[in-house]
Design an enzyme around this catalytic site. Structure first.
Site, PDB file in Angstrom:
ATOM      1  N   ARG A  77       9.249   1.336   3.061  1.00  0.00           N
ATOM      2  CA  ARG A  77      10.358   0.645   2.364  1.00  0.00           C
ATOM      3  C   ARG A  77      11.309   1.676   1.732  1.00  0.00           C
ATOM      4  O   ARG A  77      12.529   1.545   1.814  1.00  0.00           O
ATOM      5  CB  ARG A  77       9.814  -0.268   1.262  1.00  0.00           C
ATOM      6  CG  ARG A  77       8.793  -1.285   1.714  1.00  0.00           C
ATOM      7  CD  ARG A  77       9.412  -2.569   2.241  1.00  0.00           C
ATOM      8  NE  ARG A  77       8.392  -3.549   2.487  1.00  0.00           N
ATOM      9  CZ  ARG A  77       7.727  -3.717   3.654  1.00  0.00           C
ATOM     10  NH1 ARG A  77       8.035  -2.969   4.702  1.00  0.00           N
ATOM     11  NH2 ARG A  77       6.788  -4.632   3.776  1.00  0.00           N
TER      12      ARG A  77
ATOM     13  N   LYS B 107      -2.069 -18.845   0.483  1.00  0.00           N
ATOM     14  CA  LYS B 107      -0.804 -18.142   0.777  1.00  0.00           C
ATOM     15  C   LYS B 107      -0.602 -18.122   2.289  1.00  0.00           C
ATOM     16  O   LYS B 107      -1.039 -17.187   2.970  1.00  0.00           O
ATOM     17  CB  LYS B 107      -0.862 -16.720   0.198  1.00  0.00           C
ATOM     18  CG  LYS B 107       0.366 -15.869   0.529  1.00  0.00           C
ATOM     19  CD  LYS B 107       0.477 -14.654  -0.371  1.00  0.00           C
ATOM     20  CE  LYS B 107       1.602 -13.741   0.060  1.00  0.00           C
ATOM     21  NZ  LYS B 107       1.943 -12.726  -0.940  1.00  0.00           N
TER      22      LYS B 107
ATOM     23  N   ARG C  86       8.889  -8.912   0.650  1.00  0.00           N
ATOM     24  CA  ARG C  86      10.205  -8.457   1.119  1.00  0.00           C
ATOM     25  C   ARG C  86      11.337  -9.375   0.680  1.00  0.00           C
ATOM     26  O   ARG C  86      12.421  -8.914   0.324  1.00  0.00           O
ATOM     27  CB  ARG C  86      10.196  -8.319   2.646  1.00  0.00           C
ATOM     28  CG  ARG C  86       9.424  -7.100   3.117  1.00  0.00           C
ATOM     29  CD  ARG C  86       9.053  -7.201   4.570  1.00  0.00           C
ATOM     30  NE  ARG C  86       7.955  -8.129   4.780  1.00  0.00           N
ATOM     31  CZ  ARG C  86       7.445  -8.441   5.973  1.00  0.00           C
ATOM     32  NH1 ARG C  86       7.961  -7.891   7.061  1.00  0.00           N
ATOM     33  NH2 ARG C  86       6.448  -9.265   6.081  1.00  0.00           N
TER      34      ARG C  86
ATOM     35  N   LYS D 210      -5.793 -10.713  -4.046  1.00  0.00           N
ATOM     36  CA  LYS D 210      -5.216 -11.083  -2.749  1.00  0.00           C
ATOM     37  C   LYS D 210      -5.963 -10.401  -1.614  1.00  0.00           C
ATOM     38  O   LYS D 210      -6.355  -9.235  -1.734  1.00  0.00           O
ATOM     39  CB  LYS D 210      -3.746 -10.672  -2.705  1.00  0.00           C
ATOM     40  CG  LYS D 210      -3.112 -10.944  -1.336  1.00  0.00           C
ATOM     41  CD  LYS D 210      -1.711 -10.385  -1.223  1.00  0.00           C
ATOM     42  CE  LYS D 210      -1.666  -9.297  -0.173  1.00  0.00           C
ATOM     43  NZ  LYS D 210      -0.298  -8.859   0.150  1.00  0.00           N
TER      44      LYS D 210
ATOM     45  N   GLU E 234      -5.020 -15.616   2.033  1.00  0.00           N
ATOM     46  CA  GLU E 234      -3.806 -15.399   2.838  1.00  0.00           C
ATOM     47  C   GLU E 234      -4.130 -15.203   4.312  1.00  0.00           C
ATOM     48  O   GLU E 234      -4.397 -14.079   4.743  1.00  0.00           O
ATOM     49  CB  GLU E 234      -3.032 -14.186   2.303  1.00  0.00           C
ATOM     50  CG  GLU E 234      -1.743 -13.942   3.083  1.00  0.00           C
ATOM     51  CD  GLU E 234      -0.891 -12.781   2.566  1.00  0.00           C
ATOM     52  OE1 GLU E 234      -1.336 -12.063   1.647  1.00  0.00           O
ATOM     53  OE2 GLU E 234       0.204 -12.586   3.095  1.00  0.00           O
TER      54      GLU E 234
ATOM     55  N   LYS F  19      -4.284  -6.550  -5.117  1.00  0.00           N
ATOM     56  CA  LYS F  19      -4.653  -6.591  -3.691  1.00  0.00           C
ATOM     57  C   LYS F  19      -6.008  -5.896  -3.550  1.00  0.00           C
ATOM     58  O   LYS F  19      -6.168  -4.760  -3.996  1.00  0.00           O
ATOM     59  CB  LYS F  19      -3.603  -5.815  -2.885  1.00  0.00           C
ATOM     60  CG  LYS F  19      -3.962  -5.550  -1.430  1.00  0.00           C
ATOM     61  CD  LYS F  19      -2.970  -4.505  -0.878  1.00  0.00           C
ATOM     62  CE  LYS F  19      -3.347  -3.978   0.478  1.00  0.00           C
ATOM     63  NZ  LYS F  19      -3.004  -4.909   1.549  1.00  0.00           N
TER      64      LYS F  19
ATOM     65  N   SER G 168       0.859  -1.180   0.000  1.00  0.00           N
ATOM     66  CA  SER G 168       0.000   0.000   0.000  1.00  0.00           C
ATOM     67  C   SER G 168       0.905   1.242   0.000  1.00  0.00           C
ATOM     68  O   SER G 168       2.123   1.138   0.251  1.00  0.00           O
ATOM     69  CB  SER G 168      -0.876  -0.003   1.248  1.00  0.00           C
ATOM     70  OG  SER G 168      -0.038   0.087   2.383  1.00  0.00           O
TER      71      SER G 168
ATOM     72  N   SER H  98       5.278 -16.524  -2.913  1.00  0.00           N
ATOM     73  CA  SER H  98       4.613 -15.275  -3.265  1.00  0.00           C
ATOM     74  C   SER H  98       5.223 -14.227  -2.338  1.00  0.00           C
ATOM     75  O   SER H  98       4.554 -13.690  -1.460  1.00  0.00           O
ATOM     76  CB  SER H  98       3.101 -15.393  -3.068  1.00  0.00           C
ATOM     77  OG  SER H  98       2.473 -14.144  -3.276  1.00  0.00           O
TER      78      SER H  98
ATOM     79  N   SER I  98       6.742 -14.377   2.847  1.00  0.00           N
ATOM     80  CA  SER I  98       8.043 -14.464   3.541  1.00  0.00           C
ATOM     81  C   SER I  98       7.949 -13.941   4.964  1.00  0.00           C
ATOM     82  O   SER I  98       8.742 -14.370   5.823  1.00  0.00           O
ATOM     83  CB  SER I  98       9.147 -13.781   2.742  1.00  0.00           C
ATOM     84  OG  SER I  98       8.900 -12.418   2.511  1.00  0.00           O
TER      85      SER I  98
HETATM   86  P1  13P Z   1       6.092 -10.691   2.541  1.00  0.00           P
HETATM   87  O1  13P Z   1       6.682 -11.792   1.685  1.00  0.00           O
HETATM   88  O2  13P Z   1       6.997  -9.504   2.675  1.00  0.00           O
HETATM   89  O3  13P Z   1       5.571 -11.221   3.836  1.00  0.00           O
HETATM   90  O4  13P Z   1       4.854 -10.133   1.738  1.00  0.00           O
HETATM   91  C1  13P Z   1       3.995 -11.005   1.138  1.00  0.00           C
HETATM   92  C2  13P Z   1       2.653 -10.422   1.099  1.00  0.00           C
HETATM   93  O5  13P Z   1       2.061 -10.289   0.049  1.00  0.00           O
HETATM   94  C3  13P Z   1       2.028 -10.030   2.365  1.00  0.00           C
HETATM   95  O6  13P Z   1       0.654  -9.855   2.185  1.00  0.00           O
END
Ligand code: 13P
Length: 339
Positions: free
Chosen positions: A33, A219, A292, A136, A177, A97, A26, A289, A261
């Site tokens: 970042r 996810k 970071r 997502k 997710e 998203k 977002s 997926s 991740s």
């Molecule tokens: P990370 O791999 O940085 O956790 O992000 C994945 C993601 O799409 C979080 O919703």
């Protein structure tokens, strides 16, 4: 690329040797970042950065899909081609998203529920027009002595299923997710138990709301020690616990599982995925997926400088290639040095 049905879209999202780039930060999150590289976040700098990633040479050898943010799906490459159209032309599936973020859950101190269902049917129709073929929605669950509460698990699972049904109605594959956060000093066993309970509830809700499981991608988090735990489980233990938990709680009809991740280092995320795929095949594709873990290195290499675009693209392709190798258990940590 056959994108005529939900199942064929899902299959292409978890195509062999490829994975998904989560580039759907977002505006506040990408701002954080960019702050780490002393770069101002504005519409142009965000377009420049995403353009760098998406136009990296040979990205489609390793990347099957890209998750975009609302602003990004309306932006174009430096050559004026809308990002979604550009990615599609490379055989990369564009996604979007659609949740509106995790908000405080009333009566459950410190817990969150993801919002964004109101008006979602209309938003999905527009995103389909703009080229998105998957979406997502991220639910967030924290681990602590009294968390997550049954309420938090229940309401988030219900919302994930509501979202998924609306996506499938719109011919869009939902990425489901439910993220159990790594924050805290909990053991891997605690993460296992919470992840199992969350997955059970999520699949119960998906079934109750008539979602086709062969037209979703899951996810999840990996089953992993808390970031501040004293004795953190090693790579083989994380891989074994994660595969066991998924085998027990994810129906075989689900075409693919693409991990987040979640704050792991880039190297850890690759090594964990590799260790899981060393002992395949599994009933579903086990893919990535990452946000970071795919972007940390290219972001740093770029550092907001036009003269570093090549270096950023090289770093992105290297990270993508190493994760591609991890899809078949062919990654080796020495490759971090040799490229
Ligand atoms: P990370 O791999 O940085 O956790 O992000 C994945 C993601 O799409 C979080 O919703």
């Amino acid at each position: 690329m056959d994108l005529s049905s939900l199942n064929s879209i899902a299959q292409s999202m978890v195509a062999p040797n490829k994975g998904i780039l989560a580039a759907d930060e977002s505006t506040p999150t990408i701002g954080k970042r960019f702050a780490t590289i002393d770069t101002e976040s504005n519409e142009k700098s965000r377009q420049t950065y995403r353009n760098m990633l998406f136009t990296s040479a040979n990205a489609s050898d390793y990347i099957s899909g890209v998750i975009l943010f609302d602003e990004t799906i309306r932006q174009s490459t430096d050559d004026g081609i809308p990002f979604a159209e550009y990615l599609t032309s490379l055989g990369i599936v564009p996604g979007i998203k659609v949740d509106k973020g995790a908000k405080k859950l009333p009566m459950c101190a410190g817990e969150l529920v993801t919002e964004g269902l109101d008006g979602l049917r209309e938003r999905l129709a527009e995103y389909h027009e703009l080229g998105a073929r998957f979406a997502k929605w991220r639910a967030v669950l924290s681990i602590a002595d009294d968390k997550p509460s049954k309420t938090c698990i229940e309401v988030n699972a219900h919302a994930l299923a509501r979202y998924s049904a609306l996506c499938q109605e719109a011919k869009i594959v939902p990425i489901v997710e439910p993220e159990v956060l790594m924050d805290g000093d909990h053991s891997i066993n605690k993460c296992y138990d919470v992840t199992a309970e969350v997955l059970n509830k999520v699949f119960t809700s998906l079934n109750e709301q008539k979602v086709s499981l062969n037209g979703i991608i899951l996810k999840p988090n990996m089953v992993i020690s808390g970031a501040d735990a004293k004795d953190r489980a090693d790579i083989v233990t994380v891989a074994g616990a994660t595969v066991k938990c998924l085998t027990e709680h994810v129906p075989e009809e689900v075409p693919g599982i693409a991990f987040l991740s979640g704050g792991q280092t880039s190297e850890e995320a690759t090594a964990h995925l590799n260790a899981m795929n060393e002992h395949g095949p599994h009933p579903w594709q086990l893919s990535f997926s990452y946000g970071r873990a795919l972007q940390a290195q290219p972001l740093k290499a770029w550092s907001g400088e036009a003269s570093n675009i090549n270096a950023g693209q090289k770093a992105f392709i290297k990270r993508s290639r190493l994760n591609s190798l991890a899809r078949t258990g062919n990654y080796n940590p020495q490759m971090e040095e040799t490229g």
